[in-house]
Design a protein around this motif. Structure first.
Motif, short mmCIF file in Angstrom:
data_model
loop_
_atom_site.label_atom_id
_atom_site.label_comp_id
_atom_site.label_asym_id
_atom_site.label_seq_id
_atom_site.Cartn_x
_atom_site.Cartn_y
_atom_site.Cartn_z
N TRP A 34 0.85 -1.19 0.00
CA TRP A 34 0.00 0.00 0.00
C TRP A 34 0.89 1.24 0.00
O TRP A 34 1.86 1.33 0.78
CB TRP A 34 -0.90 0.04 1.23
CG TRP A 34 -2.07 -0.89 1.19
CD1 TRP A 34 -2.15 -2.15 1.72
CD2 TRP A 34 -3.35 -0.63 0.59
NE1 TRP A 34 -3.39 -2.70 1.50
CE2 TRP A 34 -4.16 -1.79 0.81
CE3 TRP A 34 -3.90 0.45 -0.10
CZ2 TRP A 34 -5.46 -1.87 0.36
CZ3 TRP A 34 -5.21 0.36 -0.53
CH2 TRP A 34 -5.98 -0.79 -0.31
N PHE A 49 2.54 -6.74 2.84
CA PHE A 49 2.27 -8.09 3.31
C PHE A 49 2.98 -9.08 2.41
O PHE A 49 3.10 -8.87 1.21
CB PHE A 49 0.77 -8.40 3.27
CG PHE A 49 -0.07 -7.52 4.15
CD1 PHE A 49 -0.48 -6.27 3.72
CD2 PHE A 49 -0.46 -7.95 5.41
CE1 PHE A 49 -1.26 -5.45 4.53
CE2 PHE A 49 -1.24 -7.15 6.22
CZ PHE A 49 -1.63 -5.90 5.78
N GLN A 52 0.27 -13.00 3.11
CA GLN A 52 -0.78 -12.50 4.00
C GLN A 52 -0.26 -11.98 5.33
O GLN A 52 -1.02 -11.38 6.09
CB GLN A 52 -1.85 -13.57 4.26
CG GLN A 52 -2.56 -14.05 3.01
CD GLN A 52 -3.48 -15.22 3.31
OE1 GLN A 52 -3.44 -16.26 2.67
NE2 GLN A 52 -4.32 -15.06 4.31
N GLN A 68 -5.05 -4.82 6.76
CA GLN A 68 -5.18 -6.26 7.00
C GLN A 68 -5.16 -6.99 5.68
O GLN A 68 -5.45 -6.43 4.62
CB GLN A 68 -6.51 -6.55 7.72
CG GLN A 68 -6.58 -6.01 9.14
CD GLN A 68 -7.89 -6.40 9.80
OE1 GLN A 68 -8.94 -6.45 9.18
NE2 GLN A 68 -7.82 -6.70 11.10
N MET A 69 -4.85 -8.28 5.77
CA MET A 69 -4.95 -9.14 4.60
C MET A 69 -5.51 -10.47 5.10
O MET A 69 -4.74 -11.41 5.37
CB MET A 69 -3.61 -9.32 3.91
CG MET A 69 -3.77 -9.97 2.56
SD MET A 69 -2.34 -9.76 1.51
CE MET A 69 -2.98 -10.56 0.02
N HIS A 74 -7.63 -10.59 -0.98
CA HIS A 74 -7.89 -9.18 -0.76
C HIS A 74 -7.19 -8.63 0.48
O HIS A 74 -6.89 -9.36 1.43
CB HIS A 74 -9.39 -8.87 -0.74
CG HIS A 74 -10.05 -9.00 0.59
ND1 HIS A 74 -10.57 -10.18 1.08
CD2 HIS A 74 -10.28 -8.06 1.55
CE1 HIS A 74 -11.09 -9.97 2.26
NE2 HIS A 74 -10.95 -8.70 2.59
N SER A 75 -6.96 -7.33 0.40
CA SER A 75 -6.37 -6.59 1.51
C SER A 75 -7.21 -5.33 1.72
O SER A 75 -7.82 -4.82 0.77
CB SER A 75 -4.93 -6.20 1.20
OG SER A 75 -4.39 -5.38 2.21
N CYS A 92 -2.59 0.48 -4.33
CA CYS A 92 -2.26 -0.88 -3.93
C CYS A 92 -1.47 -1.51 -5.06
O CYS A 92 -1.73 -1.25 -6.24
CB CYS A 92 -3.54 -1.68 -3.66
SG CYS A 92 -3.27 -3.42 -3.26
N SER A 94 0.66 -5.35 -6.19
CA SER A 94 1.03 -6.72 -5.82
C SER A 94 2.26 -7.13 -6.63
O SER A 94 2.59 -6.53 -7.65
CB SER A 94 -0.13 -7.70 -6.03
OG SER A 94 -0.41 -7.91 -7.40
#
Lengths: 114, 113
Positions: A34, A49, A52, A68-69, A74-75, A92, A94
């Motif tokens: 993030w 993360f 997770q 959170q994840m 999803h997060s 966001c 990944s």
């Protein structure tokens, strides 16, 4: 491949209210990041993360911000008691995992606190 | 901790002209280095990245970057820009063995007709 999906794309919230932003990473990617983007501060790292698990939240404001994840698909980034200075685009990204891997970004969630 | 400096907030070039966007990094070892581009209302997309080997690395859409260890630099170049190259360009660094990517402040490129 759908890419990283962020919702909502735009959110206007009143000062003091809570805002939750969602991110769906690319399937199979093990790392989720993030960032916060503003004109003044540029791109600020918030947290990431891996598989997770929270690894580094050094950029997260200690109060009011949490991420959170709960599963690999999803997060969430939650901002409690939003303030005008929280107005920004929250990005966001990944990654397949591993140092030096490319980050794949979503289009961002623009948060405006009035 | 690693850091990135992009000294030029805005650059304007004419279409067809050559381009260089500057990037200086701070890190004790050789880091992973990246250039990303952000078009209006979109997320960032990777242009190219470097870790080792030939110091000149090729990217998408005719972009290339040159790594200089002595200057701690990773400048982005393009021989002939097109109006569609107008965007914000970010240099980024990640330390060896690390995942966290730190971005520079970005350079807004405007290609004029």
């Amino acid at each position: 491949n759908a890419g990283v999906i962020q919702t909502p794309r735009h959110k206007v919230t009143g000062k003091g209210q809570e805002a939750t932003l969602w991110c769906e990473p690319i399937s199979g990617h093990s790392a989720v990041f993030w960032y916060r983007q503003t004109i003044v501060q540029g791109l600020e790292f918030l947290t990431y993360f891996r598989n997770q698990a929270p690894i580094d939240d050094s950029g997260m404001p200690k109060e009011r911000f949490s991420a959170q994840m709960p599963n690999q698909s999803h997060s969430t980034l939650k901002i409690q008691s939003t303030q005008p200075q929280d107005s920004a685009v929250y990005l966001c990204a990944s990654s397949p995992g591993g140092a030096g891997n490319t980050l794949y970004f979503g289009e961002g969630s623009r948060l405006i606190v009035v | 901790a690693q850091s990135v400096t992009q000294p030029d907030a805005r650059v304007t070039v004419s279409e067809g002209a050559s381009l260089q966007l500057r990037c200086k990094y701070s890190y004790s070892a050789t880091p992973y280095l990246f250039w990303y581009v952000q078009y209006p209302r979109q997320g960032l997309q990777l242009l190219l990245k470097y870790y080792s080997g030939d110091p000149v690395v090729q990217g998408v859409n005719g972009f290339e970057a040159e790594f200089s260890k002595s200057n701690s630099s990773f400048h982005l170049r393009k021989a002939s820009v097109h109006w569609s190259d107008s965007a914000v360009y970010f240099c980024a660094v990640s330390r060896t063995g690390g995942y966290k990517v730190v971005f520079g402040s970005g350079t807004r490129l405007l290609v004029s007709p």
